[in-house]
Design a protein around this motif. Structure first.
Motif, PDB file in Angstrom:
ATOM      1  N   ARG A  80       7.768 -29.202  34.903  1.00  0.00           N
ATOM      2  CA  ARG A  80       8.648 -30.342  35.157  1.00  0.00           C
ATOM      3  C   ARG A  80       9.897 -29.849  35.886  1.00  0.00           C
ATOM      4  NH1 ARG A  80      11.754 -34.457  30.998  1.00  0.00           N
ATOM      5  NH2 ARG A  80      12.551 -35.806  32.654  1.00  0.00           N
ATOM      6  N   HIS A  81      10.369 -30.656  36.838  1.00  0.00           N
ATOM      7  CA  HIS A  81      11.585 -30.275  37.561  1.00  0.00           C
ATOM      8  C   HIS A  81      12.727 -30.057  36.580  1.00  0.00           C
ATOM      9  CE1 HIS A  81      13.669 -34.103  36.950  1.00  0.00           C
ATOM     10  NE2 HIS A  81      12.487 -34.684  37.162  1.00  0.00           N
ATOM     11  N   ALA A  82      13.676 -29.247  36.984  1.00  0.00           N
ATOM     12  CA  ALA A  82      14.851 -28.952  36.167  1.00  0.00           C
ATOM     13  C   ALA A  82      15.818 -30.146  36.193  1.00  0.00           C
ATOM     14  CB  ALA A  82      15.521 -27.683  36.689  1.00  0.00           C
ATOM     15  N   GLU A  83      16.906 -30.015  35.432  1.00  0.00           N
ATOM     16  CA  GLU A  83      17.880 -31.097  35.314  1.00  0.00           C
ATOM     17  C   GLU A  83      18.427 -31.498  36.684  1.00  0.00           C
ATOM     18  OE1 GLU A  83      21.101 -31.368  32.103  1.00  0.00           O
ATOM     19  OE2 GLU A  83      22.197 -30.752  33.918  1.00  0.00           O
ATOM     20  N   ALA A  84      18.435 -32.803  36.935  1.00  0.00           N
ATOM     21  CA  ALA A  84      18.901 -33.327  38.225  1.00  0.00           C
ATOM     22  C   ALA A  84      20.024 -34.333  38.014  1.00  0.00           C
ATOM     23  CB  ALA A  84      17.743 -33.989  38.968  1.00  0.00           C
ATOM     24  N   GLU A  85      20.783 -34.538  39.088  1.00  0.00           N
ATOM     25  CA  GLU A  85      21.852 -35.534  39.040  1.00  0.00           C
ATOM     26  C   GLU A  85      21.248 -36.911  38.777  1.00  0.00           C
ATOM     27  OE1 GLU A  85      23.689 -35.026  42.843  1.00  0.00           O
ATOM     28  OE2 GLU A  85      21.996 -35.838  43.936  1.00  0.00           O
ATOM     29  N   GLU A  86      22.033 -37.760  38.149  1.00  0.00           N
ATOM     30  CA  GLU A  86      21.564 -39.095  37.784  1.00  0.00           C
ATOM     31  C   GLU A  86      21.603 -40.069  38.954  1.00  0.00           C
ATOM     32  OE1 GLU A  86      20.255 -40.190  34.847  1.00  0.00           O
ATOM     33  OE2 GLU A  86      20.302 -38.110  34.185  1.00  0.00           O
ATOM     34  N   ILE A  87      22.580 -39.901  39.844  1.00  0.00           N
ATOM     35  CA  ILE A  87      22.790 -40.875  40.916  1.00  0.00           C
ATOM     36  C   ILE A  87      22.705 -40.186  42.271  1.00  0.00           C
ATOM     37  CG2 ILE A  87      24.422 -42.529  41.917  1.00  0.00           C
ATOM     38  CD1 ILE A  87      25.583 -42.825  39.066  1.00  0.00           C
ATOM     39  N   ALA A  88      21.981 -40.820  43.177  1.00  0.00           N
ATOM     40  CA  ALA A  88      21.866 -40.331  44.558  1.00  0.00           C
ATOM     41  C   ALA A  88      21.495 -41.533  45.423  1.00  0.00           C
ATOM     42  CB  ALA A  88      20.818 -39.237  44.662  1.00  0.00           C
ATOM     43  N   ALA A  89      21.391 -41.316  46.719  1.00  0.00           N
ATOM     44  CA  ALA A  89      21.054 -42.401  47.649  1.00  0.00           C
ATOM     45  C   ALA A  89      19.699 -43.022  47.316  1.00  0.00           C
ATOM     46  CB  ALA A  89      21.068 -41.877  49.081  1.00  0.00           C
ATOM     47  N   SER A  90      18.780 -42.193  46.807  1.00  0.00           N
ATOM     48  CA  SER A  90      17.471 -42.687  46.373  1.00  0.00           C
ATOM     49  C   SER A  90      16.963 -41.751  45.290  1.00  0.00           C
ATOM     50  CB  SER A  90      16.482 -42.720  47.544  1.00  0.00           C
ATOM     51  OG  SER A  90      16.136 -41.397  47.919  1.00  0.00           O
ATOM     52  N   ASP A  91      15.931 -42.171  44.585  1.00  0.00           N
ATOM     53  CA  ASP A  91      15.363 -41.321  43.537  1.00  0.00           C
ATOM     54  C   ASP A  91      14.863 -40.001  44.124  1.00  0.00           C
ATOM     55  OD1 ASP A  91      14.414 -40.727  40.839  1.00  0.00           O
ATOM     56  OD2 ASP A  91      12.415 -40.989  41.697  1.00  0.00           O
ATOM     57  N   LEU A  92      14.224 -40.044  45.281  1.00  0.00           N
ATOM     58  CA  LEU A  92      13.693 -38.826  45.893  1.00  0.00           C
ATOM     59  C   LEU A  92      14.791 -37.878  46.362  1.00  0.00           C
ATOM     60  CD1 LEU A  92      10.635 -40.123  47.964  1.00  0.00           C
ATOM     61  CD2 LEU A  92      10.637 -39.031  45.707  1.00  0.00           C
ATOM     62  N   ALA A  93      16.001 -38.385  46.552  1.00  0.00           N
ATOM     63  CA  ALA A  93      17.113 -37.560  47.049  1.00  0.00           C
ATOM     64  C   ALA A  93      17.885 -36.856  45.949  1.00  0.00           C
ATOM     65  CB  ALA A  93      18.064 -38.424  47.871  1.00  0.00           C
ATOM     66  N   ARG A  94      17.602 -37.148  44.684  1.00  0.00           N
ATOM     67  CA  ARG A  94      18.347 -36.540  43.585  1.00  0.00           C
ATOM     68  C   ARG A  94      18.222 -35.022  43.609  1.00  0.00           C
ATOM     69  NH1 ARG A  94      15.831 -39.006  38.686  1.00  0.00           N
ATOM     70  NH2 ARG A  94      17.145 -37.490  37.630  1.00  0.00           N
ATOM     71  N   GLN A  95      19.361 -34.335  43.533  1.00  0.00           N
ATOM     72  CA  GLN A  95      19.445 -32.876  43.611  1.00  0.00           C
ATOM     73  C   GLN A  95      19.567 -32.276  42.205  1.00  0.00           C
ATOM     74  OE1 GLN A  95      19.909 -31.144  46.822  1.00  0.00           O
ATOM     75  NE2 GLN A  95      19.209 -33.126  47.591  1.00  0.00           N
ATOM     76  N   LEU A  96      19.239 -31.000  42.078  1.00  0.00           N
ATOM     77  CA  LEU A  96      19.447 -30.312  40.809  1.00  0.00           C
ATOM     78  C   LEU A  96      20.939 -30.153  40.546  1.00  0.00           C
ATOM     79  CD1 LEU A  96      16.825 -27.407  40.803  1.00  0.00           C
ATOM     80  CD2 LEU A  96      16.636 -29.694  39.797  1.00  0.00           C
ATOM     81  N   THR A  97      21.301 -30.203  39.281  1.00  0.00           N
ATOM     82  CA  THR A  97      22.668 -29.914  38.866  1.00  0.00           C
ATOM     83  C   THR A  97      22.822 -28.390  38.799  1.00  0.00           C
ATOM     84  OG1 THR A  97      22.065 -29.868  36.540  1.00  0.00           O
ATOM     85  CG2 THR A  97      22.763 -32.017  37.453  1.00  0.00           C
ATOM     86  N   THR A  98      24.038 -27.932  38.559  1.00  0.00           N
ATOM     87  CA  THR A  98      24.260 -26.496  38.370  1.00  0.00           C
ATOM     88  C   THR A  98      23.430 -25.994  37.199  1.00  0.00           C
ATOM     89  OG1 THR A  98      26.478 -26.682  39.278  1.00  0.00           O
ATOM     90  CG2 THR A  98      26.025 -24.741  37.919  1.00  0.00           C
ATOM     91  N   ARG A  99      23.428 -26.742  36.116  1.00  0.00           N
ATOM     92  CA  ARG A  99      22.610 -26.372  34.953  1.00  0.00           C
ATOM     93  C   ARG A  99      21.133 -26.357  35.333  1.00  0.00           C
ATOM     94  NH1 ARG A  99      20.887 -29.656  29.832  1.00  0.00           N
ATOM     95  NH2 ARG A  99      20.373 -27.939  28.434  1.00  0.00           N
TER      96      ARG A  99
END
Length: 159
Positions: free
Chosen positions: A7-26
């Motif tokens: 499973r992908h690591a922790e990602a930001e909650e808000i972005a331009a789209s769901d596919l654009a969400r980036q990983l957080t530092t954590r």
């Protein structure tokens, strides 16, 4: 075949789209820790498949830059799409790592390893998978029947 569901690591909650969400530092640290654990165990010819979501590609990149983006395993993919992409149970390679999403990965686990029941007696259709968690499943044949065997289950806190 070895099928590794990551499973992908922790990602930001808000972005331009769901596919654009980036990983957080954590999330980047989680991915790096799990990638380090995987790297020492994967054969050189392992095939890495990632969803087209930024967070899954960033998770895969913690392991290698040699991965394939498979749009069929995007968020909300079907169990069948994930298994077909990996070529389960024979495999498109002897080891395939699928970097994907919940609830799909949990649904793949429930399908391959057997459904459990909830407290109300209903069948559980998905298993929980922590962010950056890995489930390693091996296919084998026993008495003429195909089986899926859990080989390892790892969370970022354990590596």
């Amino acid at each position: 075949m070895n099928l590794i569901l990551w499973r992908h690591a922790e990602a930001e909650e808000i972005a331009a789209s769901d596919l654009a969400r980036q990983l957080t530092t954590r999330g980047r640290k989680q991915a790096q820790n799990v990638a380090r654990w995987l790297r020492t165990r994967l054969p050189e010819d392992a095939v890495i498949l990632a969803s087209p979501a930024a967070r899954t590609m960033q998770t895969a990149e913690a392991l290698t830059d040699q991965y394939r983006v498979v749009r069929e395993i995007a968020p909300n993919a079907s169990v069948e799409a994930v298994l077909e992409a990996a070529g389960w149970p024979e495999g498109i390679a002897s080891t395939v790592v699928v970097v994907g999403h919940q609830p799909t990965l949990g649904e793949v686990l429930a399908t391959l390893l057997g459904n459990e029941t909830n407290s109300d007696g209903s069948v559980r259709r998905s298993w929980p998978v922590k962010k950056s968690g890995v489930y390693w499943i091996k296919s084998r044949e026993r008495n003429g029947d195909g089986e899926a065997v859990l080989f390892a289950a790892i969370t970022p806190e354990l590596v």
